[in-house]
Write a protein that holds these residues in place. Structure first.
Motif, PDB file in Angstrom:
ATOM      1  N   PRO A  35       0.831  -1.204   0.000  1.00 47.46           N
ATOM      2  CA  PRO A  35       0.000   0.000   0.000  1.00 47.46           C
ATOM      3  C   PRO A  35       0.866   1.256   0.000  1.00 47.46           C
ATOM      4  CG  PRO A  35      -0.071  -1.090   2.132  1.00 47.46           C
ATOM      5  CD  PRO A  35       0.696  -1.978   1.215  1.00 47.46           C
ATOM      6  N   LEU A  36       0.406   2.262  -0.723  1.00 43.95           N
ATOM      7  CA  LEU A  36       1.111   3.538  -0.781  1.00 43.95           C
ATOM      8  C   LEU A  36       0.523   4.471   0.265  1.00 43.95           C
ATOM      9  CD1 LEU A  36       1.260   3.892  -4.675  1.00 43.95           C
ATOM     10  CD2 LEU A  36       3.004   2.966  -3.148  1.00 43.95           C
ATOM     11  N   ALA A  37       1.326   5.393   0.778  1.00 42.09           N
ATOM     12  CA  ALA A  37       0.915   6.264   1.879  1.00 42.09           C
ATOM     13  C   ALA A  37       0.110   7.470   1.412  1.00 42.09           C
ATOM     14  CB  ALA A  37       2.153   6.729   2.642  1.00 42.09           C
ATOM     15  N   PHE A  38      -0.291   7.487   0.165  1.00 39.50           N
ATOM     16  CA  PHE A  38      -1.057   8.604  -0.371  1.00 39.50           C
ATOM     17  C   PHE A  38      -2.211   8.046  -1.196  1.00 39.50           C
ATOM     18  CE2 PHE A  38       3.028   7.854  -2.366  1.00 39.50           C
ATOM     19  CZ  PHE A  38       2.673   7.398  -3.621  1.00 39.50           C
ATOM     20  N   SER A  39      -3.276   8.845  -1.293  1.00 42.97           N
ATOM     21  CA  SER A  39      -4.471   8.342  -1.985  1.00 42.97           C
ATOM     22  C   SER A  39      -4.531   8.738  -3.457  1.00 42.97           C
ATOM     23  CB  SER A  39      -5.732   8.811  -1.275  1.00 42.97           C
ATOM     24  OG  SER A  39      -5.767  10.224  -1.273  1.00 42.97           O
ATOM     25  N   SER A  40      -3.787   9.771  -3.853  1.00 45.72           N
ATOM     26  CA  SER A  40      -3.779  10.160  -5.270  1.00 45.72           C
ATOM     27  C   SER A  40      -2.376  10.604  -5.666  1.00 45.72           C
ATOM     28  CB  SER A  40      -4.791  11.276  -5.540  1.00 45.72           C
ATOM     29  OG  SER A  40      -4.438  12.430  -4.813  1.00 45.72           O
ATOM     30  N   ILE A  41      -2.041  10.363  -6.937  1.00 49.84           N
ATOM     31  CA  ILE A  41      -0.713  10.689  -7.448  1.00 49.84           C
ATOM     32  C   ILE A  41      -0.853  11.244  -8.857  1.00 49.84           C
ATOM     33  CG2 ILE A  41      -0.335   8.346  -8.308  1.00 49.84           C
ATOM     34  CD1 ILE A  41       2.646   8.699  -7.665  1.00 49.84           C
ATOM     35  N   TYR A  42       0.019  12.203  -9.171  1.00 44.03           N
ATOM     36  CA  TYR A  42       0.143  12.702 -10.532  1.00 44.03           C
ATOM     37  C   TYR A  42       1.461  12.160 -11.072  1.00 44.03           C
ATOM     38  CZ  TYR A  42       1.168  15.813 -14.411  1.00 44.03           C
ATOM     39  OH  TYR A  42       1.483  16.295 -15.645  1.00 44.03           O
ATOM     40  N   LEU A  43       1.385  11.486 -12.221  1.00 42.03           N
ATOM     41  CA  LEU A  43       2.585  10.931 -12.831  1.00 42.03           C
ATOM     42  C   LEU A  43       3.140  11.941 -13.836  1.00 42.03           C
ATOM     43  CD1 LEU A  43       1.407   7.284 -13.526  1.00 42.03           C
ATOM     44  CD2 LEU A  43       2.702   8.151 -11.577  1.00 42.03           C
ATOM     45  N   GLY A  44       4.363  12.310 -13.656  1.00 41.61           N
ATOM     46  CA  GLY A  44       4.996  13.267 -14.555  1.00 41.61           C
ATOM     47  C   GLY A  44       5.575  12.603 -15.783  1.00 41.61           C
ATOM     48  N   VAL A  45       4.875  11.614 -16.326  1.00 34.96           N
ATOM     49  CA  VAL A  45       5.321  10.916 -17.522  1.00 34.96           C
ATOM     50  C   VAL A  45       4.080  10.564 -18.344  1.00 34.96           C
ATOM     51  CG1 VAL A  45       5.342   8.668 -16.367  1.00 34.96           C
ATOM     52  CG2 VAL A  45       6.771   9.015 -18.358  1.00 34.96           C
ATOM     53  N   ILE A  59       0.449   1.001 -10.610  1.00 33.98           N
ATOM     54  CA  ILE A  59      -0.189   1.767  -9.534  1.00 33.98           C
ATOM     55  C   ILE A  59      -1.677   1.424  -9.446  1.00 33.98           C
ATOM     56  CG2 ILE A  59      -0.846   4.093  -8.801  1.00 33.98           C
ATOM     57  CD1 ILE A  59       1.926   5.003  -9.795  1.00 33.98           C
ATOM     58  N   VAL A  60      -2.344   1.291 -10.592  1.00 35.53           N
ATOM     59  CA  VAL A  60      -3.762   0.922 -10.591  1.00 35.53           C
ATOM     60  C   VAL A  60      -3.942  -0.474  -9.990  1.00 35.53           C
ATOM     61  CG1 VAL A  60      -5.696   0.340 -12.113  1.00 35.53           C
ATOM     62  CG2 VAL A  60      -4.421   2.455 -12.462  1.00 35.53           C
ATOM     63  N   ALA A  61      -3.039  -1.401 -10.326  1.00 36.40           N
ATOM     64  CA  ALA A  61      -3.131  -2.769  -9.793  1.00 36.40           C
ATOM     65  C   ALA A  61      -2.891  -2.799  -8.291  1.00 36.40           C
ATOM     66  CB  ALA A  61      -2.123  -3.672 -10.502  1.00 36.40           C
ATOM     67  N   ASN A  62      -2.163  -1.830  -7.775  1.00 33.70           N
ATOM     68  CA  ASN A  62      -1.899  -1.763  -6.344  1.00 33.70           C
ATOM     69  C   ASN A  62      -3.188  -1.553  -5.564  1.00 33.70           C
ATOM     70  OD1 ASN A  62       0.041  -2.045  -4.403  1.00 33.70           O
ATOM     71  ND2 ASN A  62       0.680   0.078  -4.445  1.00 33.70           N
ATOM     72  N   GLY A  63      -4.131  -0.800  -6.154  1.00 36.52           N
ATOM     73  CA  GLY A  63      -5.472  -0.748  -5.609  1.00 36.52           C
ATOM     74  C   GLY A  63      -5.853   0.413  -4.735  1.00 36.52           C
ATOM     75  N   ASN A  64      -4.964   0.982  -3.959  1.00 33.11           N
ATOM     76  CA  ASN A  64      -5.400   1.992  -2.993  1.00 33.11           C
ATOM     77  C   ASN A  64      -5.092   3.425  -3.425  1.00 33.11           C
ATOM     78  OD1 ASN A  64      -2.606   1.818  -2.633  1.00 33.11           O
ATOM     79  ND2 ASN A  64      -2.750   2.344  -0.473  1.00 33.11           N
ATOM     80  N   THR A  65      -4.503   3.628  -4.596  1.00 31.79           N
ATOM     81  CA  THR A  65      -4.107   4.958  -5.042  1.00 31.79           C
ATOM     82  C   THR A  65      -4.693   5.233  -6.418  1.00 31.79           C
ATOM     83  OG1 THR A  65      -2.033   4.758  -3.813  1.00 31.79           O
ATOM     84  CG2 THR A  65      -2.121   6.451  -5.506  1.00 31.79           C
ATOM     85  N   THR A  66      -5.248   6.437  -6.579  1.00 33.97           N
ATOM     86  CA  THR A  66      -5.771   6.840  -7.883  1.00 33.97           C
ATOM     87  C   THR A  66      -4.772   7.759  -8.573  1.00 33.97           C
ATOM     88  OG1 THR A  66      -6.936   8.722  -6.924  1.00 33.97           O
ATOM     89  CG2 THR A  66      -8.182   6.675  -7.153  1.00 33.97           C
ATOM     90  N   ILE A  67      -4.812   7.740  -9.890  1.00 37.67           N
ATOM     91  CA  ILE A  67      -3.926   8.578 -10.687  1.00 37.67           C
ATOM     92  C   ILE A  67      -4.749   9.730 -11.234  1.00 37.67           C
ATOM     93  CG2 ILE A  67      -2.444   8.656 -12.719  1.00 37.67           C
ATOM     94  CD1 ILE A  67      -1.974   5.632 -12.257  1.00 37.67           C
ATOM     95  N   THR A  68      -4.292  10.959 -10.980  1.00 34.29           N
ATOM     96  CA  THR A  68      -5.010  12.131 -11.444  1.00 34.29           C
ATOM     97  C   THR A  68      -4.257  12.785 -12.589  1.00 34.29           C
ATOM     98  OG1 THR A  68      -3.910  13.634  -9.905  1.00 34.29           O
ATOM     99  CG2 THR A  68      -5.914  12.562  -9.133  1.00 34.29           C
ATOM    100  N   ASP A  69      -4.998  13.529 -13.409  1.00 32.38           N
ATOM    101  CA  ASP A  69      -4.386  14.240 -14.530  1.00 32.38           C
ATOM    102  C   ASP A  69      -4.030  15.674 -14.171  1.00 32.38           C
ATOM    103  OD1 ASP A  69      -4.564  12.035 -16.222  1.00 32.38           O
ATOM    104  OD2 ASP A  69      -6.614  12.541 -16.817  1.00 32.38           O
TER     105      ASP A  69
END
Length: 169
Positions: A35-45, A59-69
């Motif tokens: 599990p990641l310690a944050f609920s949302s992440i922005y990928l700079g790639v 990251i999506v398969a990890n399950g607990n974190t969403t990726i935002t644009d």
């Protein structure tokens, strides 16, 4: 005196049970999603790049974190500072032809919080592989090189995910 097949199976069964008990007792467990310690992440790639697509899937398969644009709405921003591949000659034959290459892939990144504080300082991770080269099999060796680079990318993503899982504000 010969041992009977039933006795042999019984001994093997107890041996397997003892091995399982030892592995369970030492704390061994298969590595799964962390599990990641944050609920949302922005990928700079870019998601269209091989690296971006693979990282997005992981990251999506990890399950607990969403990726935002939108980086402003994300808890953290992942910045890929460098993603570089290298190929260098490792050994030559007596005739001056290449016998072995060494492939390297370097990735530098940092993780920033919403407030701009660094969760992970700029860090460089790397992977390297060697392979034998043969002039008679150029096409096959080009495909092997591409597979090795893809394998190194997966290795770097594994390393990156472990660093992200350990990141704390």
């Amino acid at each position: 005196m010969k041992s009977s097949p039933t006795r042999r199976r019984l001994i093997l069964g107890f041996g397997g049970l003892a091995a399982a008990a030892l592995l369970g007792g030492c704390g061994f467990k298969l590595r799964g999603p962390q599990p990641l310690a944050f609920s949302s992440i922005y990928l700079g790639v870019s998601r269209q790049s091989d690296l971006g697509a693979a990282l997005h899937r992981r990251i999506v398969a990890n399950g607990n974190t969403t990726i935002t644009d939108d980086p402003a709405t994300a808890d953290v921003r992942l910045e890929i500072l460098r993603d570089q591949t290298e190929r260098e000659i490792l050994t030559l034959t007596g005739g001056g032809k290449v016998r072995e290459y060494q492939l390297r892939r370097l990735m530098s990144f940092r993780l920033l919080g919403r407030d701009g504080n660094e969760w992970v300082a700029p860090t460089t991770i790397s992977a390297r592989r060697e392979y034998n080269f043969d002039d008679a099999q150029v096409l096959a060796k080009e495909q092997e090189e591409a597979l090795l680079f893809r394998d190194m990318q997966l290795d770097l993503i594994d390393q990156l995910m472990r660093r992200l899982a350990a990141a704390k504000p």
